[in-house]
Motif scaffolding. Structure first.
Motif, short mmCIF file in Angstrom:
data_model
loop_
_atom_site.label_atom_id
_atom_site.label_comp_id
_atom_site.label_asym_id
_atom_site.label_seq_id
_atom_site.Cartn_x
_atom_site.Cartn_y
_atom_site.Cartn_z
N SER A 1 40.51 19.92 19.58
CA SER A 1 40.48 21.25 20.19
C SER A 1 39.25 21.35 21.07
CB SER A 1 40.44 22.33 19.10
OG SER A 1 39.29 22.18 18.30
N ALA A 2 39.29 22.31 21.96
CA ALA A 2 38.17 22.51 22.88
C ALA A 2 36.97 23.08 22.13
CB ALA A 2 38.58 23.47 23.98
N PRO A 3 35.76 22.79 22.60
CA PRO A 3 34.59 23.39 21.94
C PRO A 3 34.59 24.90 22.15
CG PRO A 3 33.94 22.33 23.99
CD PRO A 3 35.39 21.99 23.76
N PRO A 4 33.94 25.61 21.25
CA PRO A 4 33.84 27.06 21.46
C PRO A 4 33.05 27.34 22.74
CG PRO A 4 32.43 26.36 19.65
CD PRO A 4 33.23 25.17 20.05
N PRO A 5 33.37 28.42 23.45
CA PRO A 5 32.68 28.69 24.71
C PRO A 5 31.21 29.04 24.50
CG PRO A 5 34.47 30.28 24.33
CD PRO A 5 34.43 29.37 23.16
N LYS A 6 30.38 28.60 25.44
CA LYS A 6 28.97 29.00 25.45
C LYS A 6 28.89 30.41 26.02
CE LYS A 6 27.04 24.37 26.09
NZ LYS A 6 26.23 23.50 26.96
N VAL A 7 28.06 31.22 25.39
CA VAL A 7 27.90 32.60 25.85
C VAL A 7 26.42 32.96 25.87
CG1 VAL A 7 30.16 33.33 24.96
CG2 VAL A 7 28.13 33.59 23.52
N GLU A 8 26.10 34.01 26.60
CA GLU A 8 24.78 34.63 26.53
C GLU A 8 24.97 36.03 25.97
OE1 GLU A 8 22.73 34.44 30.24
OE2 GLU A 8 22.48 32.26 30.10
N ILE A 9 23.99 36.46 25.16
CA ILE A 9 24.19 37.75 24.48
C ILE A 9 23.38 38.89 25.09
CG2 ILE A 9 24.84 36.65 22.33
CD1 ILE A 9 22.10 37.21 21.25
N GLY A 10 22.58 38.58 26.12
CA GLY A 10 21.82 39.65 26.77
C GLY A 10 20.43 39.87 26.20
N ASP A 11 19.98 38.97 25.33
CA ASP A 11 18.62 38.99 24.80
C ASP A 11 17.88 37.88 25.53
OD1 ASP A 11 16.35 38.16 23.26
OD2 ASP A 11 17.21 39.01 21.44
N LYS A 12 16.94 38.27 26.43
CA LYS A 12 16.32 37.30 27.33
C LYS A 12 15.66 36.14 26.59
CE LYS A 12 13.38 37.24 31.47
NZ LYS A 12 12.67 36.02 31.21
N LEU A 13 14.86 36.44 25.58
CA LEU A 13 14.17 35.38 24.84
C LEU A 13 15.17 34.46 24.16
CD1 LEU A 13 11.47 34.20 23.76
CD2 LEU A 13 11.71 35.74 21.80
N TRP A 14 16.17 35.04 23.52
CA TRP A 14 17.19 34.24 22.84
C TRP A 14 17.96 33.37 23.83
CZ3 TRP A 14 18.81 33.70 17.71
CH2 TRP A 14 20.09 33.18 17.49
N ASP A 15 18.45 33.99 24.90
CA ASP A 15 19.29 33.27 25.85
C ASP A 15 18.55 32.14 26.56
OD1 ASP A 15 21.53 34.79 25.20
OD2 ASP A 15 21.18 36.24 26.82
N GLU A 16 17.22 32.27 26.70
CA GLU A 16 16.44 31.21 27.35
C GLU A 16 16.23 30.01 26.44
OE1 GLU A 16 12.76 32.86 28.70
OE2 GLU A 16 13.69 33.88 30.41
N HIS A 17 16.27 30.20 25.12
CA HIS A 17 15.91 29.12 24.19
C HIS A 17 17.05 28.64 23.29
CE1 HIS A 17 11.98 30.96 25.21
NE2 HIS A 17 11.59 29.70 25.20
N VAL A 18 18.11 29.41 23.22
CA VAL A 18 19.18 29.14 22.25
C VAL A 18 20.50 28.92 22.98
CG1 VAL A 18 20.48 30.09 20.30
CG2 VAL A 18 18.03 30.55 20.50
N THR A 19 21.25 27.91 22.56
CA THR A 19 22.61 27.72 23.03
C THR A 19 23.52 28.40 22.02
OG1 THR A 19 21.99 25.59 23.98
CG2 THR A 19 24.34 26.04 23.74
N THR A 20 24.31 29.37 22.48
CA THR A 20 25.14 30.19 21.60
C THR A 20 26.61 29.96 21.93
OG1 THR A 20 23.38 31.86 21.66
CG2 THR A 20 25.49 32.53 20.73
N PHE A 21 27.43 29.89 20.88
CA PHE A 21 28.85 29.64 21.03
C PHE A 21 29.62 30.73 20.29
CE2 PHE A 21 26.50 25.70 20.96
CZ PHE A 21 26.99 24.98 22.03
N ALA A 22 30.58 31.36 20.99
CA ALA A 22 31.41 32.39 20.36
C ALA A 22 32.55 32.72 21.31
CB ALA A 22 30.59 33.64 20.06
N VAL A 23 33.51 33.47 20.82
CA VAL A 23 34.63 33.86 21.68
C VAL A 23 34.19 34.88 22.73
CG1 VAL A 23 36.41 33.34 19.98
CG2 VAL A 23 35.43 35.63 20.06
#
Length: 196
Positions: free
Chosen positions: A111-133
């Motif tokens: 199956s395909a990997p879950p999509p990468k997303v950004e959640i709108g938290d600047k510090l988090w989005d700059e340092h963390v790779t996040t995957f969710a629908v």
């Protein structure tokens, strides 16, 4: 059986578990672990070893060594510990990763990997790779108090939330009692921050 005994003392893990009122299984059955697979971003190990379980009213905490070698007589390149925790108030599915680690080198064959997303938290989005629908699902799975806590730790590793439970890998931890203790404490704090 020389592999798991050679580098680290299995007896020390067992002694730590019993001294703290946990159950210990050096060769746990896989029926509890395999239903968690496939993980969003963790490669499945060939075997699980040295499971330590702590029972709580909301469900167990289980710490276990994933064995990434072809057999028990072959030493894997790296060894680590995973933590699992269950809780009925976990209802979202998302995963996050900080850093590139050997357990997160995943091939998506079925199956395909879950999509990468950004959640709108600047510090988090700059340092963390996040995957969710969706970004909203990720933000709900990783509420601000949890994001702040992980940032304050300088967290490196992988955390996956799913309905009913979580699984966590912290980079740098090895299958020794001191690291089991550290991972148990971190998992407890993550779970409390996640369910509020």
């Amino acid at each position: 059986m020389s592999g798991p005994q050679r580098s680290f003392s299995a007896e020390r893990i067992g002694a730590w578990a019993y001294a703290n009122g946990f159950t210990w299984s050096p060769f746990p059955g896989e029926s509890w672990f395999r239903p968690w697979e496939p993980h969003d971003n963790i490669a499945p190990p060939g075997q699980y070893l040295h499971a330590v379980t702590r029972h709580t009213p909301h469900g167990p905490y289980v710490l276990v060594e994933p064995w990434y070698a072809t057999d028990l007589d072959t030493e894997p390149l790296e060894r680590t510990v995973f933590a699992y925790a269950t809780h009925p108030r976990l209802v979202r599915r998302a995963a996050m990763r900080v850093g590139e680690h050997f357990v997160t080198r995943v091939a998506y064959l079925e199956s395909a990997p879950p999509p990468k997303v950004e959640i709108g938290d600047k510090l988090w989005d700059e340092h963390v790779t996040t995957f969710a629908v969706s970004p909203a699902e990720a933000a709900a799975a990783f509420p601000s108090r949890l994001r702040s806590m992980l940032a304050s730790w300088g967290f490196q590793g992988h955390l996956e939330m799913r309905p009913g439970g979580l699984v966590m890998f912290m980079a740098g931890l090895r299958p020794v009692p001191e690291h089991y203790q550290r991972l148990l404490g971190a998992t407890r704090e993550v779970l409390h921050a996640a369910v509020g």
